[in-house]
Design a protein around this motif. Structure first.
Motif, PDB file in Angstrom:
ATOM      1  N   MET A   1       0.835  -1.178   0.000  1.00 38.99           N
ATOM      2  CA  MET A   1       0.000   0.000   0.000  1.00 38.99           C
ATOM      3  C   MET A   1       0.879   1.240   0.000  1.00 38.99           C
ATOM      4  N   LYS A   2       0.375   2.314  -0.570  1.00 33.12           N
ATOM      5  CA  LYS A   2       1.117   3.574  -0.619  1.00 33.12           C
ATOM      6  C   LYS A   2       0.547   4.547   0.402  1.00 33.12           C
ATOM      7  N   VAL A   3       1.453   5.243   1.129  1.00 36.88           N
ATOM      8  CA  VAL A   3       1.087   6.310   2.049  1.00 36.88           C
ATOM      9  C   VAL A   3       2.031   7.477   1.815  1.00 36.88           C
ATOM     10  N   ASP A  19       5.967   2.823  -0.032  1.00 32.86           N
ATOM     11  CA  ASP A  19       5.260   1.562  -0.237  1.00 32.86           C
ATOM     12  C   ASP A  19       5.453   0.741   1.033  1.00 32.86           C
ATOM     13  N   GLU A  22       0.637  -4.288   4.023  1.00 35.54           N
ATOM     14  CA  GLU A  22      -0.680  -4.113   4.638  1.00 35.54           C
ATOM     15  C   GLU A  22      -0.540  -4.144   6.159  1.00 35.54           C
ATOM     16  N   HIS A  58      -3.709   2.854   6.253  1.00 36.88           N
ATOM     17  CA  HIS A  58      -4.484   2.294   5.140  1.00 36.88           C
ATOM     18  C   HIS A  58      -3.990   2.900   3.832  1.00 36.88           C
ATOM     19  N   GLU A  59      -4.317   2.265   2.741  1.00 35.36           N
ATOM     20  CA  GLU A  59      -3.938   2.726   1.403  1.00 35.36           C
ATOM     21  C   GLU A  59      -4.317   4.195   1.230  1.00 35.36           C
ATOM     22  N   ASP A  61      -3.268   6.870   2.879  1.00 33.34           N
ATOM     23  CA  ASP A  61      -3.228   7.755   4.041  1.00 33.34           C
ATOM     24  C   ASP A  61      -2.154   8.820   3.881  1.00 33.34           C
TER      25      ASP A  61
END
Length: 86
Positions: A1-3, A19, A22, A58-59, A61
Motif C-alpha cells: 500500500m502507498k502512504v 510503499d 498491509e 491504510h492505502e 493515508d
C-alpha cells in the motif's frame, strides 16, 4: 500500500511517498522514511486526525508530522481582527 508522509515549516515542506505492507503502523512508516529522530515534532495526524505511533495505516493515508504551535490560534485571530478594524 502507498502512504504519504509530510513535514511542513513556514514557506516550505517535505513529502515522501512510501510503499508499505498491509497493516503497517505509523511508526513503521517513520522508520522506513528515516524520520524517527526528527526534532520539534509535537505529534502526528492522519488526514488531520490525531494519531499515535501504533496507528494502523491504510492505502492512500497522508501522515502529517505536527510542530508545536508558535502562537495560540485564538490570540492570532484577535490580532488579525483588531488590525482589520483600523
Amino acid at each position: 500500500m502507498k502512504v504519504e508522509l509530510i513535514m511542513a515549516w513556514p514557506r516550505r515542506h517535505r513529502a515522501v511517498t512510501l510503499d508499505l505492507p498491509e497493516n503497517a503502523t505509523l511508526q513503521q512508516a517513520l522508520e522506513k522514511a528515516g524520520w524517527t529522530q526528527v526534532e520539534n515534532v509535537d505529534g502526528y495526524a492522519v488526514f488531520g486526525v490525531n494519531a499515535e505511533a501504533s496507528t494502523v495505516l491504510h492505502e492512500g493515508d497522508r501522515i502529517e508530522l505536527l510542530r508545536p504551535l508558535q502562537i495560540d490560534p485564538k490570540d492570532a485571530r484577535r490580532r488579525r481582527a483588531s488590525k482589520a478594524k483600523r
